[in-house]
Every structure is written in structure tokens, then in C-alpha cells.
Scaffold this motif. Structure first.
Motif, PDB file in Angstrom:
ATOM      1  N   ASN A 245       0.614  -1.261   0.237  1.00  0.00           N
ATOM      2  CA  ASN A 245       0.148  -0.366   0.239  1.00  0.00           C
ATOM      3  C   ASN A 245       1.120   1.208  -0.321  1.00  0.00           C
ATOM      4  OD1 ASN A 245      -2.875  -0.539   0.591  1.00  0.00           O
ATOM      5  ND2 ASN A 245      -1.914  -2.361   1.442  1.00  0.00           N
ATOM      6  N   LYS A 246       2.310   1.267   0.139  1.00  0.00           N
ATOM      7  CA  LYS A 246       2.838   2.213  -0.411  1.00  0.00           C
ATOM      8  C   LYS A 246       3.110   2.598   0.615  1.00  0.00           C
ATOM      9  CE  LYS A 246       4.103   1.342  -4.245  1.00  0.00           C
ATOM     10  NZ  LYS A 246       3.862  -0.189  -4.820  1.00  0.00           N
ATOM     11  N   ILE A 247       2.437   2.469   1.976  1.00  0.00           N
ATOM     12  CA  ILE A 247       2.763   3.362   3.557  1.00  0.00           C
ATOM     13  C   ILE A 247       4.370   3.066   4.006  1.00  0.00           C
ATOM     14  CG2 ILE A 247       2.172   2.973   6.091  1.00  0.00           C
ATOM     15  CD1 ILE A 247      -0.583   3.958   4.162  1.00  0.00           C
ATOM     16  N   LEU A 248       5.351   2.427   3.532  1.00  0.00           N
ATOM     17  CA  LEU A 248       6.350   2.383   3.511  1.00  0.00           C
ATOM     18  C   LEU A 248       6.956   2.779   1.967  1.00  0.00           C
ATOM     19  CD1 LEU A 248       7.049  -1.311   5.841  1.00  0.00           C
ATOM     20  CD2 LEU A 248       7.132   1.162   6.541  1.00  0.00           C
ATOM     21  N   GLU A 249       7.519   3.917   1.727  1.00  0.00           N
ATOM     22  CA  GLU A 249       8.135   4.358   0.487  1.00  0.00           C
ATOM     23  C   GLU A 249       9.118   3.110   0.653  1.00  0.00           C
ATOM     24  OE1 GLU A 249       7.190   7.464  -2.394  1.00  0.00           O
ATOM     25  OE2 GLU A 249       6.707   6.961  -0.256  1.00  0.00           O
ATOM     26  N   PRO A 250       8.836   2.537  -0.523  1.00  0.00           N
ATOM     27  CA  PRO A 250       9.927   2.078  -1.450  1.00  0.00           C
ATOM     28  C   PRO A 250      11.612   3.650  -1.281  1.00  0.00           C
ATOM     29  CG  PRO A 250       7.879   1.887  -2.910  1.00  0.00           C
ATOM     30  CD  PRO A 250       7.857   3.570  -1.780  1.00  0.00           C
ATOM     31  N   SER A 251      12.776   1.947  -1.217  1.00  0.00           N
ATOM     32  CA  SER A 251      13.629   3.444  -1.599  1.00  0.00           C
ATOM     33  C   SER A 251      14.704   2.295  -1.185  1.00  0.00           C
ATOM     34  CB  SER A 251      14.280   4.029  -0.093  1.00  0.00           C
ATOM     35  OG  SER A 251      13.603   3.196   0.944  1.00  0.00           O
ATOM     36  N   ARG A 252      15.994   2.003  -2.212  1.00  0.00           N
ATOM     37  CA  ARG A 252      16.752   0.567  -1.696  1.00  0.00           C
ATOM     38  C   ARG A 252      17.365   0.587  -0.203  1.00  0.00           C
ATOM     39  NH1 ARG A 252      22.685   0.347  -1.178  1.00  0.00           N
ATOM     40  NH2 ARG A 252      23.623  -0.704  -2.245  1.00  0.00           N
ATOM     41  N   GLU A 253      17.533   1.765   0.993  1.00  0.00           N
ATOM     42  CA  GLU A 253      17.644   1.224   2.588  1.00  0.00           C
ATOM     43  C   GLU A 253      16.308  -0.208   2.461  1.00  0.00           C
ATOM     44  OE1 GLU A 253      18.817   5.181   1.039  1.00  0.00           O
ATOM     45  OE2 GLU A 253      17.008   4.183   0.899  1.00  0.00           O
ATOM     46  N   LEU A 254      14.981   0.392   2.246  1.00  0.00           N
ATOM     47  CA  LEU A 254      14.583  -0.314   3.152  1.00  0.00           C
ATOM     48  C   LEU A 254      14.252  -1.222   2.526  1.00  0.00           C
ATOM     49  CD1 LEU A 254      12.089  -0.923   4.738  1.00  0.00           C
ATOM     50  CD2 LEU A 254      10.504   0.573   2.488  1.00  0.00           C
ATOM     51  N   ALA A 255      14.865  -1.826   0.980  1.00  0.00           N
ATOM     52  CA  ALA A 255      14.835  -3.034   0.233  1.00  0.00           C
ATOM     53  C   ALA A 255      15.854  -4.006   1.142  1.00  0.00           C
ATOM     54  CB  ALA A 255      15.567  -2.508  -1.488  1.00  0.00           C
ATOM     55  N   MET A 256      17.019  -3.004   0.915  1.00  0.00           N
ATOM     56  CA  MET A 256      17.810  -3.377   1.841  1.00  0.00           C
ATOM     57  C   MET A 256      17.504  -4.868   2.985  1.00  0.00           C
ATOM     58  SD  MET A 256      20.049  -3.853  -0.638  1.00  0.00           S
ATOM     59  CE  MET A 256      21.518  -4.880  -0.074  1.00  0.00           C
ATOM     60  N   GLN A 257      17.058  -3.654   3.981  1.00  0.00           N
ATOM     61  CA  GLN A 257      16.564  -4.049   5.668  1.00  0.00           C
ATOM     62  C   GLN A 257      15.125  -5.485   5.078  1.00  0.00           C
ATOM     63  OE1 GLN A 257      16.901  -3.403   8.000  1.00  0.00           O
ATOM     64  NE2 GLN A 257      15.275  -3.863   9.714  1.00  0.00           N
ATOM     65  N   LEU A 258      14.655  -5.213   4.144  1.00  0.00           N
ATOM     66  CA  LEU A 258      13.546  -6.145   3.818  1.00  0.00           C
ATOM     67  C   LEU A 258      14.566  -7.590   3.238  1.00  0.00           C
ATOM     68  CD1 LEU A 258      10.644  -4.088   1.466  1.00  0.00           C
ATOM     69  CD2 LEU A 258      10.255  -5.279   4.083  1.00  0.00           C
ATOM     70  N   ILE A 259      15.476  -7.354   2.755  1.00  0.00           N
ATOM     71  CA  ILE A 259      15.681  -8.554   2.300  1.00  0.00           C
ATOM     72  C   ILE A 259      17.421  -9.077   3.492  1.00  0.00           C
ATOM     73  CG2 ILE A 259      18.203  -8.996   0.825  1.00  0.00           C
ATOM     74  CD1 ILE A 259      17.073  -7.555  -1.001  1.00  0.00           C
ATOM     75  N   GLU A 260      17.233  -8.330   4.460  1.00  0.00           N
ATOM     76  CA  GLU A 260      18.275  -9.091   5.476  1.00  0.00           C
ATOM     77  C   GLU A 260      16.956  -9.150   6.994  1.00  0.00           C
ATOM     78  OE1 GLU A 260      20.963  -9.601   8.700  1.00  0.00           O
ATOM     79  OE2 GLU A 260      21.458  -9.073   5.735  1.00  0.00           O
ATOM     80  N   LEU A 261      16.222  -8.918   6.761  1.00  0.00           N
ATOM     81  CA  LEU A 261      14.540  -9.492   7.687  1.00  0.00           C
ATOM     82  C   LEU A 261      14.282 -11.145   7.221  1.00  0.00           C
ATOM     83  CD1 LEU A 261      13.111  -6.832   8.610  1.00  0.00           C
ATOM     84  CD2 LEU A 261      14.459  -7.756   9.704  1.00  0.00           C
ATOM     85  N   GLY A 262      14.817 -11.300   5.251  1.00  0.00           N
ATOM     86  CA  GLY A 262      14.310 -12.426   4.535  1.00  0.00           C
ATOM     87  C   GLY A 262      15.074 -13.707   4.994  1.00  0.00           C
ATOM     88  N   ARG A 263      15.839 -14.050   5.385  1.00  0.00           N
ATOM     89  CA  ARG A 263      16.080 -14.478   6.647  1.00  0.00           C
ATOM     90  C   ARG A 263      15.763 -15.876   7.208  1.00  0.00           C
ATOM     91  NH1 ARG A 263      23.179 -11.873   8.228  1.00  0.00           N
ATOM     92  NH2 ARG A 263      23.613 -12.111   6.354  1.00  0.00           N
TER      93      ARG A 263
END
Length: 359
Positions: A245-263
Motif C-alpha cells: 500500500n506504499k505506506i512504507l515508501e520504496p527505497s534502496r535502504e528499505l529494500a536491503m532491510q527487507l532482504i536482511e529480514l528475509g533470512r
């Protein structure tokens, strides 16, 4: 001093776990003051630029012109503001922010505020709001001072130009930006609030609502922090909801955080990888595909978008690990065509030798 006091009030209010409505009121006051101060500074800069252009132009009379070449001493001339363009800008901002604010309001229903607002504490809300209002009053006074008409002398030079610039600088120094709120409030209280992440998540949601209401953008670090807090509570479904819903604005920082949490949660990692692709962060996207073992897909993507920043050895190692002769040959051929100088590297010689042994 004013800025430090305002930040300390908000920080203490959060640490004491006061009702969300109280914290939201304080943040509304601070962000509204910052938004108005930025408009004042921007307007003053525009007036100064217009004044400089008028001074450099010729002194021939122009029909319907508002600029007077000569005025008697003491004449008061105020800055001319285009109300039509200003109203148009505010209308567009309100339309663009209404969707985000509506989405935040709907998604905030996922947070159980009944357990957070244990009491109305109307006296506390009034006292805190008054304290923050008094702390930001100097900024509001500066706004009013910046709007005073200027005294023009015989040579058509504004006598108070230096004073106006000083007031503009004072407004910018007193105002508290969203970045300062994140660094001086949320970052400092994060460690102490890890035992109760639900409360801090609710506060951040209110902060996002206040930002949207004031027409301001949130720093990417705030979205990263909120994602980490949601993950600590195993609220991965809400992470996916906020991202979609784009409440969390897409960015490189957020994407890398999501990848890290993906463990710990594979679907969350996929959200991060997809965000890299949507943001056209080609290098990071190819690297993420390689980490997941999709080296052929990464190779096709690198060929399509001419991604030459990823080391060829990463692709070659994956091909050797799969023990596939055709794939290793395809990777060698791809990089030889993409970068002709690749044939002179040690990687080419090494993996060429490995390919011959596999045949």
C-alpha cells in the motif's frame, strides 16, 4: 535551545508511554511549525530573487507593473505574492497527500490503541501541547517578522534586506525537520522501547500521518526502523501490507532491510528483491539474484540492462557449483562479448581451464 527543548519534550513523552493522542498532538505542532517556516523561507527567497531581477532591469515604465522606480522616503512596499499560483500548489499538495493520509489512517487500525490509550489524560495533552507551542513560538514570531513590509529609500534599495535575511536564517535554525525528529527522538528511544515495540510502532504511524498532513516526506531511515520493529513482533503480514500500500515508501535502504529480514521470512526477502527491480537498482538486483542462486536469471537480466558492475567471478562460481558445462560455457561467452578485455583477465584463464577439464 528552543529546538533542544522541543525534542526533549517529545522524547520524554514517548519514554513515559503517554497516550498516543498526546504524542500525536505534539508532533503535529512541531511539523506544522516546520512546514510553515519552510514556506516562509521559500517565499522570502523568491521575493529577494525578484527584487534583484528588478534592480538589474531597465527603469523604463511598464504597463500594469507593480515596481515603482522612485518612491519618497519611508514608503512601505510589501512583497507581492501570487495567490493564484500559491493556492494551486497547495491544492495539488493536498490532493497528492490525501491518498497517503487515508491509507495510513486505515492501516493504523491494525494497531490496538485501546491498550495504548489507557486514559484520556486531557490535562497532560493540554500541558504538553502548550509546552511545545511555547517552545516553537519563536519560530512563529519569526514567520510574522519575515512578512513585515520593507522600508524603501530614495535609491529604491530595501533598507531592511539584511534584517529579512537574518530572520530567514533564524527560522530555518529554529524549525525541527523530519530528519532531526528521527535522529534526535526515534533513534534515541528505539533501544529503550524494544520491550514494547507495539507502542513505538503506533507512535511512528502517527508521525507518518502528521508528515502527510503537513505535506512532508519521511526519511528512509524511519521506514527501516518501523520494518525492524514489526519484524521483532513477527508481524510480517503487516510489513507486506504496508509495502503493497506504499505506506512504507520504496527505497534502496528499505529494500536491503527487507532482504536482511528475509533470512527469517522468505516472503519478506522477495519483497525486498522485487523492490530493487522496481527501483531499477540493477546492480543490487543482480547481486540479490546471485545470492539466491538464480545465476541464469541474473545473467539474462545483466545482458538485458547491460549490468557490467557485478564481478564475473560471482557468475562463474555459481556455474561451477552447479557442475554444468553448458552453463559455464555460456557465462564465459557472455562476459567475453560484453567486455572484450575480459579475455585477458585471470578469471577467464582460470575458468576456461576448468571448462576444458569438465569437457
Amino acid at each position: 535551545m528552543v529546538k533542544t527543548l522541543s525534542l526533549a519534550i517529545v522524547r520524554t513523552t514517548i519514554l513515559e508511554r503517554r497516550p498516543i493522542t498526546l504524542v500525536a498532538k505534539a508532533m503535529d505542532i512541531i511539523l506544522d511549525s516546520y512546514s510553515r517556516s519552510m514556506k516562509t523561507v521559500g517565499g522570502a527567497a523568491g521575493v529577494r530573487r525578484t527584487s534583484e531581477q528588478n534592480q538589474q532591469s531597465s527603469f523604463q515604465p511598464v504597463e500594469d507593473s507593480r515596481v515603482v522606480s522612485q518612491e519618497p522616503p519611508g514608503t512601505m512596499i510589501g512583497p507581492v505574492i501570487n495567490t493564484d499560483s500559491a493556492s494551486g500548489v497547495e491544492s495539488r499538495q493536498s490532493q497528492s497527500n490525501s491518498g497517503v493520509e487515508h491509507g495510513i489512517a486505515n492501516l493504523a487500525a491494525h494497531v490496538d490503541r485501546s491498550s495504548l490509550n489507557t486514559s484520556s489524560d486531557s490535562d497532560g495533552i493540554t500541558n504538553t501541547s502548550r509546552a511545545v507551542s511555547q517552545a516553537t513560538s519563536s519560530s512563529q514570531i519569526s514567520d510574522a517578522t519575515g512578512k513585515r513590509p520593507q522600508v524603501v529609500g530614495e535609491d529604491s534599495q530595501p533598507l531592511a534586506s539584511g534584517t529579512s535575511m537574518q530572520h530567514g536564517t533564524h527560522v530555518a535554525s529554529v524549525a525541527i525537520s523530519p530528519i532531526e525528529m528521527v535522529q534526535s527522538v526515534f533513534v534515541l528511544v528505539e533501544d529503550e522501547m524494544m520491550g514494547d515495540p507495539a507502542y513505538l510502532i503506533a507512535v511512528i504511524m502517527e508521525f507518518l500521518r502528521s508528515l502527510s498532513k503537513a505535506g512532508l516526506k519521511a526519511p528512509p531511515d524511519l521506514y527501516v526502523m518501523m520494518t525492524a520493529l514489526l519484524a521483532c513482533s513477527n508481524r510480517y503480514a503487516e510489513i507486506a501490507l504496508f509495502v503493497s500500500n506504499k505506506i512504507l515508501e520504496p527505497s534502496r535502504e528499505l529494500a536491503m532491510q527487507l532482504i536482511e529480514l528475509g533470512r527469517q521470512h522468505s516472503l519478506t526477502r522477495k519483497l525486498g528483491v522485487d523492490m530493487l527491480r522496481e527501483r531499477c537498482l540493477h546492480h543490487d538486483y543482480v547481486a540479490a539474484l546471485l545470492q539466491d542462486g538464480y545465476y541464469l536469471e541474473a545473467l539474462r537480466y545483466a545482458r538485458k540492462y547491460k549490468v557490467i558492475t557485478v564481478q564475473p567471478s560471482l557468475f562463474l562460481e555459481e556455474a561451477v557449483a552447479k557442475n554444468s558445462t553448458p552453463n559455464l560455457a555460456a557465462v564465459l561467452s557472455f562476459f567475453a562479448e560484453l567486455t572484450p578485455s575480459f579475455k585477458t583477465t585471470l578469471d577467464y584463464s582460470r575458468y576456461r581451464h576448468i571448462l576444458l577439464e569438465m569437457v
